[in-house]
Structures are given as structure tokens and as C-alpha cells.
Design a protein around this motif. Structure first.
Motif, PDB file in Angstrom:
ATOM      1  N   LYS A 253       0.888  -1.415  -0.142  1.00 49.66           N
ATOM      2  CA  LYS A 253       0.010   0.051  -0.119  1.00 49.66           C
ATOM      3  C   LYS A 253       0.777   1.201  -0.059  1.00 49.66           C
ATOM      4  O   LYS A 253       1.823   1.470   0.554  1.00 49.66           O
ATOM      5  CB  LYS A 253      -1.002   0.056   1.310  1.00 49.66           C
TER       6      LYS A 253
ATOM      7  N   SER B 124      -4.198  -5.155 -12.259  1.00 52.77           N
ATOM      8  CA  SER B 124      -4.101  -5.630 -10.649  1.00 52.77           C
ATOM      9  C   SER B 124      -5.518  -6.060 -10.202  1.00 52.77           C
ATOM     10  O   SER B 124      -6.316  -6.171 -10.973  1.00 52.77           O
ATOM     11  CB  SER B 124      -3.397  -4.577 -10.084  1.00 52.77           C
TER      12      SER B 124
ATOM     13  N   LYS C  24      -6.423  -2.547  -5.472  1.00 53.86           N
ATOM     14  CA  LYS C  24      -5.361  -1.634  -5.842  1.00 53.86           C
ATOM     15  C   LYS C  24      -5.911  -0.682  -6.779  1.00 53.86           C
ATOM     16  O   LYS C  24      -5.055  -0.095  -7.592  1.00 53.86           O
ATOM     17  CB  LYS C  24      -4.208  -2.495  -6.447  1.00 53.86           C
TER      18      LYS C  24
ATOM     19  N   GLU D 150      -4.489   2.651  -6.092  1.00 53.97           N
ATOM     20  CA  GLU D 150      -3.006   2.883  -5.749  1.00 53.97           C
ATOM     21  C   GLU D 150      -2.239   3.768  -6.385  1.00 53.97           C
ATOM     22  O   GLU D 150      -2.207   3.890  -7.911  1.00 53.97           O
ATOM     23  CB  GLU D 150      -2.478   1.515  -5.968  1.00 53.97           C
TER      24      GLU D 150
ATOM     25  N   THR E 280      -8.480  -3.431 -13.288  1.00 56.60           N
ATOM     26  CA  THR E 280      -8.398  -4.368 -11.929  1.00 56.60           C
ATOM     27  C   THR E 280      -9.703  -5.311 -12.032  1.00 56.60           C
ATOM     28  O   THR E 280     -10.515  -5.254 -12.606  1.00 56.60           O
ATOM     29  CB  THR E 280      -8.475  -3.327 -10.804  1.00 56.60           C
TER      30      THR E 280
ATOM     31  N   THR F 291      -5.188 -10.243   0.341  1.00 57.52           N
ATOM     32  CA  THR F 291      -6.278 -10.022  -0.918  1.00 57.52           C
ATOM     33  C   THR F 291      -7.492 -11.120  -0.944  1.00 57.52           C
ATOM     34  O   THR F 291      -8.139 -10.861  -1.783  1.00 57.52           O
ATOM     35  CB  THR F 291      -5.425 -10.160  -2.309  1.00 57.52           C
TER      36      THR F 291
END
Length: 360
Positions: A241, A271, A275, A278, A294, A317
Motif C-alpha cells: 500500500k 491488478s 489496488k 493505488e 483491475t 487479498t
């Protein structure tokens, strides 16, 4: 390189007289109907809402932001206006000149990569005018590697070699063609299908000049090789993170360098949905101008294949691997060409989508 899809192509039209305005208006309506995005400008004290800045300054602004520019007026106006801005055939916009009566349409700049030649033909059809295209490969109906790359959504590397391809074809010499991907259609006249080492499949003499459709910088089958690079690779990434953007970018670059893959071959970044906000991953996608896609935990779990497991990643996750699974899923369930590599809190993997190049 400018955007090849007309539905994304922004074109500015400028005219300099009342007659020119009538021609420009007809052209704008026709191009909009064809799916282009156009803006019409007037530069004359006799026309309302005329631009107040000089034609040179107007050109400087639109040369940088538009995909195409059409001057409705004298050719000399266009030439003088664009001269200080011309930089490279890989980045310059398409520039056309139309006489104010709409009788002739001239492809002036970026005929192939910028799309000026194709736009000239469409413009001439709308105006029922005479198109004027002066590029040699078009005149002689020879294969043009830059047009081929553009139509297939690819980047070109080694532009000097690309000129040698055109020169060889115009001289009647054989030019080699190698592709890491399947292709549809017949090879154009003058191209000879070759293997990865430049050897012709028909057993003939190996060409000195050739074209390679590849994602690898090291792929150089010919003494003079023009590389055509498709965006067929997906970069799957995971990270801690708020990982620093410069570290994420560096690890992405390291992944590609170690895999011998062009950055321009990366078509998207992928991803897990955790995320999606992110900062470092979003910054990389923005810098490289690629989509960032994602997937949910459930979507990643459904991906078929053998992936490198991580108990730590599973606790965070819910799925034992993010980068490999997202790379495969975002490549249309293609193949995993580089498995997980982890450094400095960043993991990377590469997927390869099925890709096919086309000849008309």
C-alpha cells in the motif's frame, strides 16, 4: 504516434475567405458524418468570429494538440505556418491544404503515420475534388511499412531502416518479412516470408533489408531491420500500500528489460480491485498512457493455470497470486510469458494476448 482511429481523431479546419468558409463548412459536415471530431475556425476581417491571433500562433497551438489540420486557402499560407513546428513524422499531425473553391486536396504533411493521405482521399470524396498525394509508395502502389504499422495499431522502431524498406521495394528488390505473430492476408508484392534468422522459407537468398513484427528489442533478423511492435503484452502488478511511484516504475522497467520486451509492447496494466486507487500504479498507467484494469478476488480465482502461490498475498487479498493471474486475465486469457518477480515490495508478471496482424 497519432491516434489511428477516426472516431478519436481531432481535426481543426481554418479558412481565410467567404468562399473558403463555404467550402470548409461543407467539409466539416462531411467529416463529422464520417466520425471525425472537427472544429472550424475563420481568419479574416470579413468573417464574423474570426480568430484574433496570428495564423502562425494559431498553428503552433493546434499543431501540438490536434491529430489533423486542414487549411482551406493558399498552399503557401499552410507551408509558412507549419514550417516552424515540423518535428518528426512519428509525432507531426496530418496536414492538408484545400483550395478555397474545393477543387483540389493536397496531402501536405504526415501522409502515412499521421494519416494525411487517407484523410486526403476522404476529403476529396466529400468535396468531389481531385486528391493530390505525392508519396512514392502510394504512387507506385507498394507496401508502406508505416501504413502497415498504423493500421495494425503498432509502433515503429528504426525509422531510417523503414526508409530503406521503401527504397528497396521501389527499386524492385526483395524485402524480408518475419512475424512473431500470425498474420492474415497475402504478403504484399516485394515481401518475402522469412524465419527468425532472416532465412526465406522458399529457400531463396536472404534479404539484407526486412521488417520484423516483434515485441523484443533483440529481434533483428536482417542486417537492416525495421521493427513493428504491437501492444500485445499485459503487465500484471501488485505492491504494498502506497508504494512509491518511482519504485513501481523502476520495477516495471526492470521486468521488461530483463524479459527483453519493449515498453511500447505493453498494452495495459492489471491488478486486483483492491489496488484500483493505488497512486503509484495509476501514475504508471498515466505516464505510459495505457489502461489500468483491475479485477475482483473472485474474478482472479477463476483464472485457469498454475500460478506462484504466496500465503502472505492470500491473507491480504484473498487470492494467492495477483500479478500473474491479472496478467493472464487482462491479456484475454492469453499466455503467461514471465512469472512473478518480487522486489522492494512490488511484484510483476507478464501476459501475452493472442495477436494477429493484417494485410489488406
Amino acid at each position: 504516434m497519432k491516434r489511428p482511429n477516426k472516431n478519436n481523431m481531432d481535426i481543426s479546419i481554418i479558412c481565410f475567405s467567404l468562399t473558403g468558409f463555404q467550402t470548409a463548412l461543407k467539409l466539416q459536415e462531411g467529416l463529422n458524418a464520417q466520425g471525425y471530431h472537427t472544429e472550424l475556425y475563420k481568419k479574416s476581417k470579413y468573417l464574423e468570429d474570426s480568430v484574433t491571433e496570428s495564423t502562425g500562433n494559431w498553428t503552433a497551438e493546434h499543431f501540438q494538440k490536434d491529430d489533423g489540420m486542414i487549411f482551406v486557402g493558399a498552399c503557401g499560407i499552410a507551408v509558412r505556418s507549419i514550417a516552424p513546428q515540423v518535428a518528426s513524422k512519428k509525432s507531426d499531425p496530418a496536414v492538408l491544404v484545400v483550395d478555397e473553391c474545393g477543387q483540389f486536396v493536397i496531402s501536405l504533411l504526415s501522409g502515412h503515420l499521421g494519416g494525411a493521405n487517407a484523410l486526403t482521399l476522404e476529403t476529396a470524396e466529400i468535396l468531389e475534388a481531385q486528391p493530390i498525394v505525392t508519396t512514392a509508395t502510394d504512387l507506385h502502389k507498394r507496401f508502406a511499412v508505416d501504413v502497415f504499422a498504423k493500421k495494425n495499431g503498432c509502433e515503429i522502431f528504426f525509422m531510417k531502416a523503414a526508409k530503406e524498406v521503401s527504397a528497396a521495394l521501389l527499386a524492385g528488390e526483395s524485402v524480408g518479412f518475419y512475424s512473431e505473430f500470425p498474420f492474415e492476408g497475402s504478403l504484399p508484392e516485394g515481401l518475402t516470408a522469412c524465419s527468425a534468422d532472416g532465412t526465406p522459407f522458399d529457400g531463396g537468398t536472404a534479404p539484407e533489408i526486412g521488417v520484423a513484427v516483434t515485441i523484443h528489442p533483440s529481434c533483428l533478423p536482417f542486417a537492416s531491420t525495421t521493427q513493428v511492435v504491437p501492444p500485445a503484452v499485459t503487465l500484471g502488478m501488485g505492491c504494498r500500500k502506497n508504494k512509491e511511484a518511482d519504485i513501481i516504475r523502476r520495477e516495471a522497467e526492470n521486468c521488461l528489460m530483463e524479459s527483453d520486451i519493449y515498453r511500447q509492447a505493453v498494452g495495459n496494466l492489471a491488478s486486483i480491485s483492491l489496488k484500483k486507487d493505488e497512486p503509484g500504479l495509476n501514475a504508471l498507467a498515466e505516464e505510459w498512457k495505457i489502461p489500468f484494469v483491475t479485477y475482483t478476488e473472485e474474478e482472479l480465482k477463476e483464472v485457469k493455470g498454475e500460478f506462484t502461490p504466496s500465503a502472505f498475498v492470500r491473507t491480504i487479498t484473498g487470492v494467492e497470486n495477483v500479478c500473474e493471474r491479472s496478467a493472464v486475465l487482462a491479456s484475454g486469457n492469453g499466455s503467461l510469458i514471465r512469472k512473478k518477480t518480487g522486489r522492494e515490495g512490488v511484484t510483476t508478471a507478464l501476459g501475452l494476448r493472442k495477436w494477429e496482424v493484417h494485410f489488406e
